[in-house]
Design an enzyme around this catalytic site. Structure first.
Site, PDB file in Angstrom:
ATOM      1  N   GLU A 116      37.929  25.386 -27.846  1.00  0.00           N
ATOM      2  CA  GLU A 116      38.806  24.607 -26.971  1.00  0.00           C
ATOM      3  C   GLU A 116      40.102  24.320 -27.707  1.00  0.00           C
ATOM      4  OE1 GLU A 116      37.338  20.948 -25.294  1.00  0.00           O
ATOM      5  OE2 GLU A 116      35.353  21.803 -24.877  1.00  0.00           O
ATOM      6  N   TYR A 170      42.437  19.532 -30.896  1.00  0.00           N
ATOM      7  CA  TYR A 170      43.543  19.079 -30.060  1.00  0.00           C
ATOM      8  C   TYR A 170      44.678  18.457 -30.861  1.00  0.00           C
ATOM      9  CZ  TYR A 170      40.548  19.983 -26.075  1.00  0.00           C
ATOM     10  OH  TYR A 170      39.767  20.617 -25.142  1.00  0.00           O
ATOM     11  N   GLU A 179      30.481  19.185 -28.873  1.00  0.00           N
ATOM     12  CA  GLU A 179      31.050  17.974 -29.454  1.00  0.00           C
ATOM     13  C   GLU A 179      30.050  16.818 -29.583  1.00  0.00           C
ATOM     14  OE1 GLU A 179      34.559  16.826 -27.343  1.00  0.00           O
ATOM     15  OE2 GLU A 179      35.683  18.597 -27.923  1.00  0.00           O
ATOM     16  N   ASN A 207      36.582  22.918 -31.614  1.00  0.00           N
ATOM     17  CA  ASN A 207      37.525  22.357 -30.653  1.00  0.00           C
ATOM     18  C   ASN A 207      38.577  21.565 -31.412  1.00  0.00           C
ATOM     19  OD1 ASN A 207      35.797  23.373 -28.732  1.00  0.00           O
ATOM     20  ND2 ASN A 207      35.146  21.394 -27.928  1.00  0.00           N
ATOM     21  N   ARG A 235      33.892  30.625 -21.403  1.00  0.00           N
ATOM     22  CA  ARG A 235      32.960  29.591 -21.817  1.00  0.00           C
ATOM     23  C   ARG A 235      32.823  28.568 -20.686  1.00  0.00           C
ATOM     24  NH1 ARG A 235      33.898  24.387 -25.517  1.00  0.00           N
ATOM     25  NH2 ARG A 235      31.762  23.619 -25.359  1.00  0.00           N
ATOM     26  N   HIS A 254      26.760  20.146 -22.325  1.00  0.00           N
ATOM     27  CA  HIS A 254      28.129  19.637 -22.366  1.00  0.00           C
ATOM     28  C   HIS A 254      28.139  18.250 -21.724  1.00  0.00           C
ATOM     29  CE1 HIS A 254      32.523  21.040 -22.764  1.00  0.00           C
ATOM     30  NE2 HIS A 254      32.553  19.726 -22.521  1.00  0.00           N
TER      31      HIS A 254
END
Length: 458
Positions: A366, A301, A175, A299, A86, A130
């Site tokens: 991600e 985290y 995002e 994504n 990606r 992005h």
């Protein structure tokens, strides 16, 4: 680790046949060459020039030099053994002012890159946006104005005209929540506006841009398309009513505003934010936004612990009912983010429960962690990153066992890069980047991930 290359734990569970492994980067963070071959300025070029905006005073003019060293990075990906890569296409390389004809030199670069990936058996998965909005569009209102969604659709058609015959998997936006919340509401990311609730139209216009792009991709052929949302598992700080209400409001503004229109055909209840209706919404928009997608990029985290906004806090001063607070008793990354792999399992299960059959197959687009890395005797021993990745890979498998259709996992990131407003102070890569020489050094996590992929491929 005594200098030894980490081995994949033999107890790592086996993923379903066809599960895809990959890595990810973004154009502005790795390409450099910001003035090459007709590329125009993006909001991030301008933001990085503003004193005090980037913590180390750096910029992305060189970054990982990926625009010139893309062959080296394709070789690294081939060595890693990934199925998917990606990356993102820089809008200002293709359309320097955000409108008008294509810059052929920019498209030539991405055509060569796509061909090189295909030649080594790696599926290209480009992200069309992005965060690098052409600065002239920002000058005209950016994502605050509806016209930017139309300009995005025009740009997408230019890219499809050149790459649509070779690329079968597209991501529209990355995002949108971060663009809205950090770029326009808090001002910590480009373009740096601190509009607080006045930023909400940017959420709607980004989602509208996504829907228009889906339509363009469908019209161009048989490619698969999805979007990437950054989600967090919201954890109330306590069982007190105030904290529970705050957590619900935070979940709405961080997660549901960006997921519900795609998967539930409408915006969530915004009354907790003092709104009756989403700003910018017009008749017919929700039908465009809710066009079916083939996969849902996620994504992840860390989870976020939320309390009622305390008196005198910046959140309370802005009229917001919530305030993120410390997540106690868990390790943290170099960014200070809490490491709670089980939160990824719970988030995936919650998405499946909330959206049911409307949730398409999920791809973890991600997942990774920053830690302060040093090269010692030609090696980077990043045991903490390996532990983070190991835990989250297992968390994905646990979600699959609980019925969530997850089809892939992509590490952020392939290589250390320009980490937005944190400049080069945070390192996420599987490959270490020497900022002076651009030398690339494989970290222990690179070898760990290569062995994991090889073992899963059998």
């Amino acid at each position: 680790m005594n200098g030894e290359v980490p081995m994949v734990d033999a107890r790592m569970p086996e993923f379903p046949r066809g599960f895809r492994w990959g890595a990810a980067t973004a154009a502005f963070q790795v390409e450099g060459s910001t003035g090459a071959d007709g590329r125009g300025d993006s909001i991030w070029d301008v933001f990085a020039r503003m004193p005090g905006r980037v913590v180390d005073g750096s910029n992305a003019d060189v970054a990982a030099d990926g625009y010139r060293r893309w062959r080296d990075d394709v070789a690294l990906l081939a060595e890693l053994g990934v199925d998917d890569y990606r990356f993102s296409i820089a809008w200002p390389r293709v359309q320097p002012t955000g409108s008008g004809p294509a810059n052929e030199a920019g498209l030539d670069h991405y055509a060569r890159f796509v061909d090189a990936l295909l030649e080594v058996g790696i599926r290209p998965v480009p992200t069309l946006y992005h965060w690098d909005l052409p600065q002239p569009l920002e000058d005209a209102g950016g994502w605050l104005v509806r016209d930017t969604a139309a300009r995005f659709a025009d740009y997408v058609e230019l890219v499809l005209g050149r790459l649509g015959d070779r690329v079968g998997h597209w991501i529209t936006l990355n995002e949108p929540a971060m663009t809205t919340l950090q770029g326009y509401a808090l001002g910590t990311l480009a373009p740096g506006h601190a509009l607080m609730m006045g930023a909400l139209p940017t959420a709607h216009h980004q989602l509208l841009a996504h829907g228009l792009a889906v339509g363009a991709i469908r019209a161009a052929g048989e490619a698969e398309v999805g979007i990437v949302n950054n989600h967090t598992l919201v954890v109330p700080a306590s069982d007190d009513d105030g904290d529970l209400v705050a957590a619900g409001a935070f979940d709405a503004v961080y997660n549901r505003i960006f997921a519900d229109p795609l998967l539930a055909s409408g915006y969530p209840d915004l009354s907790g934010l003092g709104l009756e209706r989403m700003p910018g919404l017009e008749d017919g928009d929700l039908d465009v936004i809710a066009a079916p997608i083939d996969f849902y990029g996620l994504n992840f985290y860390n989870p976020t612990r939320v309390a009622a906004a305390s008196a005198g806090s910046a959140f309370a001063a802005a009229g917001l009912p919530f305030e993120p607070v410390e997540y106690p008793g868990v390790p943290v990354t170099g960014f200070g983010w809490p490491v709670v792999p089980d939160a990824l399992t719970e988030l995936l299960v919650t998405l499946r429960s909330d959206y049911g059959d409307a949730l398409p197959p999920v791809v973890i687009t991600e997942n990774g962690a920053s830690y302060p890395d040093d090269v010692v005797d030609g090696r980077v021993h990043d045991a903490e990153r390996i532990a983070y990745l190991d835990g989250h890979v297992r968390a994905v498998h646990a979600a699959i066992e609980r019925g969530v259709d997850v089809r892939g996992y992509l590490v952020w990131s392939l290589i250390d890069n320009f980490e937005w407003a944190d400049g080069y102070t945070q390192r996420f890569g599987l490959v270490h980047l020497d900022l002076d020489t651009e030398e690339r050094t494989r970290k222990d996590s690179f070898d760990w991930y290569r062995e994991l992929i090889a073992a899963q491929h059998g």
